[in-house]
Design a protein around this motif. Sequence first.
Motif, PDB file in Angstrom:
ATOM      1  N   LEU A  11      27.652  69.803 -24.284  1.00 41.92           N
ATOM      2  CA  LEU A  11      28.835  69.341 -23.562  1.00 41.92           C
ATOM      3  C   LEU A  11      29.259  68.015 -24.168  1.00 41.92           C
ATOM      4  CD1 LEU A  11      27.463  69.804 -19.919  1.00 41.92           C
ATOM      5  CD2 LEU A  11      28.984  71.381 -21.112  1.00 41.92           C
ATOM      6  N   GLY A  13      31.858  64.752 -23.744  1.00 40.08           N
ATOM      7  CA  GLY A  13      32.750  64.138 -22.760  1.00 40.08           C
ATOM      8  C   GLY A  13      32.580  62.634 -22.704  1.00 40.08           C
ATOM      9  N   PHE A  25      34.108  66.134 -18.687  1.00 36.45           N
ATOM     10  CA  PHE A  25      33.970  67.099 -19.779  1.00 36.45           C
ATOM     11  C   PHE A  25      35.260  67.181 -20.582  1.00 36.45           C
ATOM     12  CE2 PHE A  25      34.739  71.515 -21.174  1.00 36.45           C
ATOM     13  CZ  PHE A  25      33.673  71.681 -22.042  1.00 36.45           C
ATOM     14  N   ARG A  26      35.136  67.204 -21.932  1.00 38.72           N
ATOM     15  CA  ARG A  26      36.308  67.272 -22.797  1.00 38.72           C
ATOM     16  C   ARG A  26      36.272  68.466 -23.742  1.00 38.72           C
ATOM     17  NH1 ARG A  26      39.781  63.192 -22.867  1.00 38.72           N
ATOM     18  NH2 ARG A  26      40.504  63.902 -24.913  1.00 38.72           N
ATOM     19  N   THR A  28      33.454  71.437 -26.206  1.00 39.73           N
ATOM     20  CA  THR A  28      32.152  71.943 -26.645  1.00 39.73           C
ATOM     21  C   THR A  28      31.772  71.308 -27.981  1.00 39.73           C
ATOM     22  OG1 THR A  28      32.604  74.042 -25.538  1.00 39.73           O
ATOM     23  CG2 THR A  28      30.862  74.046 -27.174  1.00 39.73           C
ATOM     24  N   GLN A  60      25.895  66.029 -23.568  1.00 40.95           N
ATOM     25  CA  GLN A  60      24.819  66.475 -22.694  1.00 40.95           C
ATOM     26  C   GLN A  60      24.120  67.649 -23.357  1.00 40.95           C
ATOM     27  OE1 GLN A  60      24.804  66.255 -18.517  1.00 40.95           O
ATOM     28  NE2 GLN A  60      26.917  65.541 -18.358  1.00 40.95           N
ATOM     29  N   TRP A  68      20.885  69.420 -17.380  1.00 41.70           N
ATOM     30  CA  TRP A  68      21.443  68.799 -18.573  1.00 41.70           C
ATOM     31  C   TRP A  68      20.978  67.355 -18.667  1.00 41.70           C
ATOM     32  CZ3 TRP A  68      24.274  71.513 -22.099  1.00 41.70           C
ATOM     33  CH2 TRP A  68      24.711  72.777 -21.685  1.00 41.70           C
ATOM     34  N   GLY A 119      35.854  74.533 -18.775  1.00 38.89           N
ATOM     35  CA  GLY A 119      35.018  73.396 -18.406  1.00 38.89           C
ATOM     36  C   GLY A 119      34.147  73.651 -17.197  1.00 38.89           C
ATOM     37  N   GLY A 120      34.074  72.654 -16.326  1.00 41.78           N
ATOM     38  CA  GLY A 120      33.203  72.737 -15.163  1.00 41.78           C
ATOM     39  C   GLY A 120      33.711  73.647 -14.075  1.00 41.78           C
ATOM     40  N   PHE A 124      28.720  74.645 -15.794  1.00 41.22           N
ATOM     41  CA  PHE A 124      28.390  74.363 -17.188  1.00 41.22           C
ATOM     42  C   PHE A 124      27.311  75.331 -17.677  1.00 41.22           C
ATOM     43  CE2 PHE A 124      29.996  69.951 -16.154  1.00 41.22           C
ATOM     44  CZ  PHE A 124      31.177  70.133 -16.841  1.00 41.22           C
ATOM     45  N   GLY A 174      38.351  74.369 -23.172  1.00 39.11           N
ATOM     46  CA  GLY A 174      36.927  74.082 -23.007  1.00 39.11           C
ATOM     47  C   GLY A 174      36.092  74.657 -24.128  1.00 39.11           C
TER      48      GLY A 174
END
Length: 227
Positions: A11, A13, A25-26, A28, A60, A68, A119-120, A124, A174
């Motif tokens: 992850l 971010g 989160f931004r 992968t 993460q 994570w 994303g979330g 995740f 994502g």
Amino acid sequence: MIKRAKPSLLLVGTYAETDSPRFAFRGTGFVVDDGRHAITNAHVLPPASDEERQRKLVIQVPQGDGRWGMRSATVLSLDHAHDLALLRFDGPEVPALQLSQSAIAQEGQAIALMGFPVGGALGFSPVTHRGIVAAITSIALPPPSAQTLNARAIRQLREGAFDILQLDATAYPGNSGGPVFNLDTGEVLGIVNMVFIKGSKETALTQPTGISYAIPAHYAARLLAKR
């Protein structure tokens, strides 16, 4: 292949004590080289605004059982022309993926892509989609209008077009920065970069086209070699 690859998926971010949630989160990423380097898209990185400078770039790493572990990360190299970033992160080594040594994938080749679509919103958990390399096509860089002329547009025009992998596989917001695998060997053939959408961005979720694009992995290997 999925079992081997999941421990290497990251992850990417930002983290700030004042944010809610603290981790944003931004996109992968995935681990390469010595287990302390990662590849993702350049557009996944946070903008260098005054507000974003208050937020730390982090990754993460999976620790098993859905847990994570957060690590601080730094940007080592950027390839804006191919929308790639090489990161280094702190802490113990993480299992690395192997970048393909081939110059480019083959049309019709069976592939799988992994990442964190939406994303979330879906939790995740790494998600895998499979398909084929539908085409190897030149990425179009049309000349921008005067209103859209900026430093990035000028840089792209100078760099020129390059070959990109068109995938007959569904990716979502994502997935950017995630690996595209050779199903036979598990090597990374490309890095998910963008999705073809029709209409507004929201239709990428409600009416996916099933057409995605990936940057060939040899550009990531070149970035890694220059560090």
